[in-house]
Design a protein around this motif. Structure first.
Motif, PDB file in Angstrom:
ATOM      1  N   ALA A   1       2.582  12.182   0.981  1.00 41.77           N
ATOM      2  CA  ALA A   1       1.368  11.424   0.611  1.00 41.77           C
ATOM      3  C   ALA A   1       0.813  10.622   1.772  1.00 41.77           C
ATOM      4  O   ALA A   1       0.249   9.545   1.581  1.00 41.77           O
TER       5      ALA A   1
ATOM      6  N   GLY B   1      -1.526   9.073   4.382  1.00 42.35           N
ATOM      7  CA  GLY B   1      -2.937   8.751   4.240  1.00 42.35           C
ATOM      8  C   GLY B   1      -3.238   7.989   2.969  1.00 42.35           C
ATOM      9  O   GLY B   1      -4.333   7.434   2.808  1.00 42.35           O
ATOM     10  N   HIS B   2      -2.256   7.980   2.064  1.00 42.52           N
ATOM     11  CA  HIS B   2      -2.439   7.278   0.791  1.00 42.52           C
ATOM     12  C   HIS B   2      -1.372   6.208   0.593  1.00 42.52           C
ATOM     13  O   HIS B   2      -1.164   5.747  -0.527  1.00 42.52           O
ATOM     14  N   ARG B   3      -0.705   5.828   1.674  1.00 51.60           N
ATOM     15  CA  ARG B   3       0.352   4.829   1.581  1.00 51.60           C
ATOM     16  C   ARG B   3       0.514   4.171   2.944  1.00 51.60           C
ATOM     17  O   ARG B   3       0.230   4.786   3.987  1.00 51.60           O
TER      18      ARG B   3
END
Length: 314
Positions: free
Chosen positions: A285, A287-289
């Motif tokens: 994940a 880019g989202h963390r």
């Protein structure tokens, strides 16, 4: 309050008096016989007596290279010393004859605690330490607490299987992470390269005195710092394994900082930059963390002493 920290290795003992700020104010070393369990106990007791005679000491921490029981009293197993269910805490306490807290801890856990309290992880609450030497040791801190597990043997990250059917490991299994992310792995791959790609290995072979079997990790690091292409490639491959494995650990623990220590960390950015790329490539994940920082350890060879002392003080 001063505390004594003792870092017990396979062939030597390093001990020191540590103050509340993690500073070593006195230090001694002893060579040991790894085949003689009783002599190692004797030397541990000897360095504690020597230091306690000069300083007022309120606790003693013993960092041992192996599995340590949940009550921090017994060395359950260590590969480098003949200790099996060895009552180290009670042996030392009986000989010192003093009412002083004594704590036994795994050496990687002690080093990790030192980095968390006083080193590269001092500004976070969740941290992974990787000690990359002959093998791959680890320590995990979650929510400001050292993770020891139900039986005291947590954080043996070097023995996660990363390659099914891979290289045989001294633990008895195959494909463990330490077989790809350690100083031993670096030397193994370097020696193989000298045999299969001799045209690229002139500098490494020169440093090894003309004998591939005498190649060492520091030889590879030194050649890489000189700009040797093969040595740089070998360190980059090691770094990739470190980073990719760290991404798997991050999927489970989500640390804020991953601290890379041990002898191989002397390569600095030649190791750390490929590790960061490998970590980013395999992080789930992405880019989202938020992403963990990969940092070099700050406490050096004294981390075991400082960490053991501070854990005992607590």
């Amino acid at each position: 309050m001063h505390a004594i920290g003792v870092d017990i290795g396979g062939t030597k003992i390093a001990a020191g008096v540590v103050d509340d700020d993690g500073r070593i104010v006195a230090q001694v070393r002893r060579e040991t016989d790894p085949e003689d369990s009783a002599s190692v106990d004797h030397d541990v007791i000897g360095v504690c007596r020597e230091l306690a005679a000069e300083y007022e000491v309120g606790a003693i921490g013993l960092a041992a290279p192996g599995f340590v029981s949940a009550d921090q009293a017994t060395v359950l197993f260590t590969p480098n010393l003949p200790w099996r269910d060895h009552p180290l805490r009670d042996n030392v306490a009986a000989e010192l004859g003093r009412d002083i807290p004594i704590v036994v801890e795994n050496d990687a856990n002690a080093a990790g605690w030192a980095e968390f309290r006083f080193g590269a992880g001092r500004d976070v609450e969740d941290m992974l330490l990787l000690t990359i030497g002959t093998g791959l040791g680890g320590a995990v801190v979650v929510d400001g607490k050292l993770v020891r597990g139900a039986w005291g043997v947590a954080a043996e990250v070097g023995h996660m299987r990363v390659v099914p059917g891979g290289h045989y490991c001294g633990c008895g299994h195959e494909g463990c992470w330490e077989q790809y992310a350690s100083g031993s792995a670096l030397v193994r791959e370097g020696q193989a390269a000298l045999l299969t790609r001799p045209e690229r290995g002139a500098r490494l072979l020169e440093l090894a005195g003309g004998d591939p079997e005498k190649l060492t990790g520091p030889h590879i690091t030194d050649a890489a710092k000189e700009g040797d292409a093969l040595a740089i490639e070998l360190l980059a491959d090691l770094g990739r394994w470190i980073g990719e494995g760290s991404a798997s650990v991050a999927a489970l623990l989500d640390p804020a900082v991953i601290v890379v220590g041990g002898g191989v960390s002397a390569a600095g950015d030649l190791l750390l930059e490929p590790a960061r790329r490998g970590f980013a490539d395999q992080l789930s994940a992405r880019g989202h963390r938020p992403e963990a920082q990969l940092l070099l350890a700050a406490m050096g060879n004294e981390a075991g002493i400082v960490g053991a002392a501070d854990l005992a003080r607590r």
